[in-house]
Design an enzyme around this catalytic site. Structure first.
Site: not given
Length: 289
Positions: A35, A118, A136
Protein backbone atom coordinates in the site's frame (compact mmCIF):
# COMPACT_ATOMS: atom_id res chain seq x y z
CA UNK A 1 -27.03 4.70 -3.75
CA UNK A 2 -26.28 1.27 -5.12
CA UNK A 3 -23.77 -0.59 -7.22
CA UNK A 4 -24.71 -4.25 -7.58
CA UNK A 5 -22.41 -6.17 -5.27
CA UNK A 6 -22.98 -9.58 -6.86
CA UNK A 7 -22.21 -8.32 -10.36
CA UNK A 8 -19.06 -6.56 -9.21
CA UNK A 9 -17.82 -9.45 -7.06
CA UNK A 10 -18.43 -12.00 -9.82
CA UNK A 11 -16.57 -9.81 -12.31
CA UNK A 12 -13.67 -9.40 -9.87
CA UNK A 13 -13.49 -13.14 -9.24
CA UNK A 14 -13.19 -13.75 -12.99
CA UNK A 15 -10.86 -10.93 -14.02
CA UNK A 16 -8.85 -9.69 -11.03
CA UNK A 17 -5.12 -9.37 -11.57
CA UNK A 18 -3.08 -12.01 -9.74
CA UNK A 19 -1.05 -9.66 -7.59
CA UNK A 20 1.17 -11.13 -4.87
CA UNK A 21 -0.19 -8.90 -2.10
CA UNK A 22 -3.70 -10.20 -2.85
CA UNK A 23 -2.82 -13.83 -2.31
CA UNK A 24 -4.03 -15.57 0.87
CA UNK A 25 -0.49 -16.30 2.00
CA UNK A 26 0.50 -12.64 1.99
CA UNK A 27 1.00 -11.27 5.49
CA UNK A 28 -0.44 -8.00 6.78
CA UNK A 29 3.11 -6.65 6.63
CA UNK A 30 3.23 -7.50 2.93
CA UNK A 31 -0.05 -5.67 2.41
CA UNK A 32 1.23 -2.62 4.28
CA UNK A 33 4.42 -2.51 2.19
CA UNK A 34 2.38 -2.79 -1.01
CA UNK A 35 0.00 0.00 0.00
CA UNK A 36 2.86 2.42 0.71
CA UNK A 37 4.62 1.53 -2.53
CA UNK A 38 1.49 1.76 -4.68
CA UNK A 39 0.77 5.36 -3.73
CA UNK A 40 1.32 7.35 -6.95
CA UNK A 41 3.30 4.47 -8.49
CA UNK A 42 2.03 1.94 -11.10
CA UNK A 43 1.69 -1.75 -10.23
CA UNK A 44 4.22 -2.79 -12.89
CA UNK A 45 6.97 -0.76 -11.22
CA UNK A 46 6.01 -1.79 -7.71
CA UNK A 47 5.75 -5.56 -8.02
CA UNK A 48 9.44 -6.46 -8.58
CA UNK A 49 10.59 -4.08 -5.83
CA UNK A 50 7.90 -5.39 -3.47
CA UNK A 51 9.11 -8.95 -4.03
CA UNK A 52 12.70 -7.92 -3.32
CA UNK A 53 11.70 -6.12 -0.13
CA UNK A 54 9.62 -8.98 1.25
CA UNK A 55 12.43 -11.43 0.53
CA UNK A 56 14.93 -9.16 2.27
CA UNK A 57 12.69 -7.87 5.07
CA UNK A 58 9.89 -10.44 5.65
CA UNK A 59 8.90 -8.87 8.97
CA UNK A 60 8.73 -5.34 10.40
CA UNK A 61 11.60 -6.09 12.80
CA UNK A 62 13.81 -7.18 9.90
CA UNK A 63 13.31 -3.81 8.22
CA UNK A 64 13.65 -1.91 11.49
CA UNK A 65 17.11 -3.45 11.91
CA UNK A 66 18.23 -1.91 8.60
CA UNK A 67 19.53 1.63 8.35
CA UNK A 68 17.52 4.36 6.70
CA UNK A 69 20.20 4.47 4.02
CA UNK A 70 19.77 0.78 3.22
CA UNK A 71 16.03 1.26 2.91
CA UNK A 72 16.42 4.31 0.65
CA UNK A 73 18.90 2.47 -1.55
CA UNK A 74 16.51 -0.47 -1.90
CA UNK A 75 13.66 1.90 -2.72
CA UNK A 76 15.42 2.61 -6.01
CA UNK A 77 13.43 4.66 -8.49
CA UNK A 78 9.94 4.16 -7.11
CA UNK A 79 9.73 7.90 -6.52
CA UNK A 80 8.59 9.96 -3.54
CA UNK A 81 11.34 8.42 -1.35
CA UNK A 82 9.98 9.88 1.87
CA UNK A 83 7.57 6.95 1.70
CA UNK A 84 10.54 4.66 2.36
CA UNK A 85 11.45 6.55 5.52
CA UNK A 86 7.83 6.50 6.71
CA UNK A 87 7.68 2.74 6.16
CA UNK A 88 10.95 2.27 8.05
CA UNK A 89 9.59 4.29 10.97
CA UNK A 90 6.34 2.32 10.98
CA UNK A 91 8.30 -0.95 10.94
CA UNK A 92 10.18 0.12 14.06
CA UNK A 93 6.97 0.99 15.89
CA UNK A 94 5.29 -2.27 14.89
CA UNK A 95 8.29 -4.28 16.05
CA UNK A 96 8.57 -2.46 19.38
CA UNK A 97 4.95 -1.79 20.28
CA UNK A 98 2.96 -4.57 18.59
CA UNK A 99 5.13 -7.70 18.87
CA UNK A 100 6.08 -7.49 15.18
CA UNK A 101 2.45 -7.85 14.04
CA UNK A 102 0.76 -5.16 11.96
CA UNK A 103 -2.32 -3.92 13.88
CA UNK A 104 -5.73 -4.86 12.53
CA UNK A 105 -7.83 -1.80 13.38
CA UNK A 106 -7.86 1.63 11.77
CA UNK A 107 -7.27 3.71 14.90
CA UNK A 108 -4.21 1.72 15.98
CA UNK A 109 -2.82 1.81 12.45
CA UNK A 110 -3.31 5.59 12.35
CA UNK A 111 -1.21 5.89 15.50
CA UNK A 112 1.80 4.42 13.68
CA UNK A 113 4.32 6.96 12.35
CA UNK A 114 3.78 7.85 8.72
CA UNK A 115 0.51 5.95 8.29
CA UNK A 116 -2.32 8.09 6.94
CA UNK A 117 -6.05 7.60 6.70
CA UNK A 118 -6.04 5.84 3.33
CA UNK A 119 -3.28 3.39 4.23
CA UNK A 120 -4.83 2.55 7.61
CA UNK A 121 -8.17 1.71 6.02
CA UNK A 122 -6.57 -0.22 3.17
CA UNK A 123 -4.58 -2.42 5.54
CA UNK A 124 -7.56 -3.03 7.81
CA UNK A 125 -9.65 -4.02 4.80
CA UNK A 126 -7.24 -5.91 2.59
CA UNK A 127 -5.09 -7.59 5.24
CA UNK A 128 -7.81 -8.33 7.80
CA UNK A 129 -11.08 -8.23 5.87
CA UNK A 130 -12.54 -5.37 7.91
CA UNK A 131 -15.59 -3.53 6.59
CA UNK A 132 -14.38 0.04 6.16
CA UNK A 133 -14.47 2.40 3.18
CA UNK A 134 -11.22 2.55 1.20
CA UNK A 135 -11.15 5.47 -1.23
CA UNK A 136 -8.53 6.21 -3.87
CA UNK A 137 -8.68 8.08 -7.18
CA UNK A 138 -10.02 5.06 -9.03
CA UNK A 139 -12.81 4.47 -6.53
CA UNK A 140 -13.81 8.14 -6.59
CA UNK A 141 -14.09 8.03 -10.39
CA UNK A 142 -16.22 4.85 -10.38
CA UNK A 143 -18.59 6.29 -7.78
CA UNK A 144 -18.81 9.64 -9.58
CA UNK A 145 -19.80 7.95 -12.82
CA UNK A 146 -21.71 4.82 -11.91
CA UNK A 147 -23.57 6.27 -8.92
CA UNK A 148 -23.77 10.03 -9.45
CA UNK A 149 -23.79 10.14 -13.25
CA UNK A 150 -20.92 12.63 -13.52
CA UNK A 151 -18.11 12.49 -16.08
CA UNK A 152 -15.49 12.26 -13.34
CA UNK A 153 -15.00 12.99 -9.66
CA UNK A 154 -14.56 16.58 -8.56
CA UNK A 155 -12.13 17.78 -5.90
CA UNK A 156 -11.66 15.28 -3.05
CA UNK A 157 -13.91 15.60 -0.02
CA UNK A 158 -12.90 13.09 2.62
CA UNK A 159 -16.21 13.17 4.47
CA UNK A 160 -18.36 12.85 1.35
CA UNK A 161 -16.10 10.31 -0.35
CA UNK A 162 -16.02 8.02 2.68
CA UNK A 163 -19.76 8.38 3.20
CA UNK A 164 -20.48 7.49 -0.43
CA UNK A 165 -18.32 4.37 -0.41
CA UNK A 166 -19.49 3.28 3.04
CA UNK A 167 -23.06 3.35 1.76
CA UNK A 168 -22.11 1.00 -1.07
CA UNK A 169 -20.30 -1.65 0.99
CA UNK A 170 -22.20 -4.92 1.38
CA UNK A 171 -22.34 -6.59 4.77
CA UNK A 172 -20.58 -9.67 3.42
CA UNK A 173 -17.21 -9.58 1.59
CA UNK A 174 -16.95 -5.82 1.98
CA UNK A 175 -13.16 -5.85 1.69
CA UNK A 176 -13.30 -7.81 -1.56
CA UNK A 177 -15.93 -5.38 -2.83
CA UNK A 178 -13.56 -2.49 -2.06
CA UNK A 179 -10.80 -4.21 -4.01
CA UNK A 180 -13.22 -4.78 -6.89
CA UNK A 181 -14.16 -1.08 -6.97
CA UNK A 182 -10.47 -0.19 -7.23
CA UNK A 183 -9.88 -2.77 -9.94
CA UNK A 184 -12.85 -1.51 -11.93
CA UNK A 185 -11.47 2.02 -11.86
CA UNK A 186 -7.93 0.92 -12.67
CA UNK A 187 -8.74 -1.38 -15.58
CA UNK A 188 -12.18 -0.49 -17.00
CA UNK A 189 -13.56 2.83 -15.76
CA UNK A 190 -10.36 4.66 -16.59
CA UNK A 191 -10.02 8.43 -16.75
CA UNK A 192 -9.35 8.92 -20.46
CA UNK A 193 -10.65 5.89 -22.33
CA UNK A 194 -13.16 3.94 -20.25
CA UNK A 195 -13.89 0.44 -21.57
CA UNK A 196 -17.63 0.69 -21.03
CA UNK A 197 -18.43 -2.26 -23.32
CA UNK A 198 -16.88 -4.71 -20.84
CA UNK A 199 -18.03 -2.99 -17.64
CA UNK A 200 -19.98 -5.32 -15.34
CA UNK A 201 -22.29 -2.50 -14.18
CA UNK A 202 -22.90 -0.95 -17.61
CA UNK A 203 -26.66 -1.52 -17.51
CA UNK A 204 -27.15 0.45 -14.29
CA UNK A 205 -24.35 3.03 -14.68
CA UNK A 206 -25.80 6.48 -14.04
CA UNK A 207 -23.25 8.07 -16.35
CA UNK A 208 -24.38 5.89 -19.25
CA UNK A 209 -28.04 6.51 -18.45
CA UNK A 210 -27.31 10.25 -18.41
CA UNK A 211 -25.79 10.11 -21.89
CA UNK A 212 -22.16 10.12 -20.72
CA UNK A 213 -21.91 13.85 -19.96
CA UNK A 214 -18.42 15.36 -20.09
CA UNK A 215 -16.76 16.33 -16.85
CA UNK A 216 -17.45 20.03 -16.23
CA UNK A 217 -15.89 20.52 -12.82
CA UNK A 218 -12.69 22.33 -11.82
CA UNK A 219 -9.70 21.62 -14.04
CA UNK A 220 -7.34 19.05 -12.60
CA UNK A 221 -3.71 19.93 -12.10
CA UNK A 222 -1.41 18.07 -14.47
CA UNK A 223 1.69 16.77 -12.73
CA UNK A 224 4.90 17.53 -14.56
CA UNK A 225 8.25 15.89 -13.94
CA UNK A 226 10.87 17.16 -16.36
CA UNK A 227 12.73 20.10 -14.92
CA UNK A 228 10.94 20.01 -11.58
CA UNK A 229 12.53 19.94 -8.15
CA UNK A 230 11.27 16.38 -7.87
CA UNK A 231 13.42 15.37 -10.83
CA UNK A 232 16.48 17.14 -9.41
CA UNK A 233 15.99 15.55 -5.99
CA UNK A 234 15.82 12.16 -7.66
CA UNK A 235 19.04 12.77 -9.58
CA UNK A 236 20.86 13.79 -6.40
CA UNK A 237 19.63 10.69 -4.58
CA UNK A 238 20.68 8.52 -7.55
CA UNK A 239 24.28 9.60 -6.99
CA UNK A 240 24.19 8.68 -3.31
CA UNK A 241 22.43 5.37 -3.93
CA UNK A 242 25.11 4.49 -6.45
CA UNK A 243 28.00 4.88 -4.01
CA UNK A 244 29.08 3.08 -0.88
CA UNK A 245 30.27 6.11 1.05
CA UNK A 246 29.87 9.87 1.45
CA UNK A 247 30.17 12.06 -1.64
CA UNK A 248 31.71 15.51 -2.04
CA UNK A 249 29.42 18.27 -3.22
CA UNK A 250 31.29 18.40 -6.51
CA UNK A 251 30.04 14.88 -7.16
CA UNK A 252 26.47 16.12 -6.77
CA UNK A 253 26.91 19.34 -8.71
CA UNK A 254 27.34 17.48 -12.01
CA UNK A 255 23.75 16.19 -12.05
CA UNK A 256 22.06 19.54 -12.78
CA UNK A 257 23.30 22.74 -14.37
CA UNK A 258 21.06 25.20 -12.51
CA UNK A 259 23.05 25.77 -9.33
CA UNK A 260 20.26 27.60 -7.54
CA UNK A 261 17.70 24.87 -8.12
CA UNK A 262 20.25 22.15 -7.40
CA UNK A 263 21.26 23.67 -4.07
CA UNK A 264 17.65 24.28 -3.11
CA UNK A 265 16.85 20.64 -3.79
CA UNK A 266 19.86 19.41 -1.84
CA UNK A 267 18.79 21.56 1.09
CA UNK A 268 15.26 20.14 0.94
CA UNK A 269 16.66 16.58 0.98
CA UNK A 270 18.64 17.46 4.11
CA UNK A 271 15.55 18.94 5.75
CA UNK A 272 13.48 15.86 4.88
CA UNK A 273 16.10 13.53 6.37
CA UNK A 274 16.75 11.82 3.06
CA UNK A 275 20.37 13.02 2.99
CA UNK A 276 22.82 13.78 5.79
CA UNK A 277 25.95 15.93 5.80
CA UNK A 278 29.08 14.70 7.52
CA UNK A 279 31.28 16.75 9.82
CA UNK A 280 33.76 17.27 6.99
CA UNK A 281 31.11 18.51 4.54
CA UNK A 282 30.41 15.36 2.55
CA UNK A 283 26.94 14.03 1.77
CA UNK A 284 25.50 10.56 2.34
CA UNK A 285 22.29 8.61 2.75
CA UNK A 286 21.07 8.68 6.37
CA UNK A 287 23.02 6.41 8.68
CA UNK A 288 25.76 5.70 6.14
CA UNK A 289 28.65 7.83 7.37
Amino acid sequence: MSLDADLLLDWFADTARDLPWRRPECTAWGVLVSEIMLQQTPVARVEPIWREWLARWPTPSAMAAATQGEVLRAWGKLGYPRRALRLHAAAGAIAEQHDDVVPDDVDTLLALPGIGAYTARAVAAFAYGKKCPVVDTNVRRVVARAVHGAGDAGPPSTTKDLRDVDALLPDERAATYSAALMELGALVCTARAPKCAVCPVLATCAWQLNGRPAYDGPAKAVQKFAGTDRQVRGLLLDVLRGTTGPVAKTGLDVVWSDAGQRDRCLHSLLVDGLVEQTADGLFALPGEH
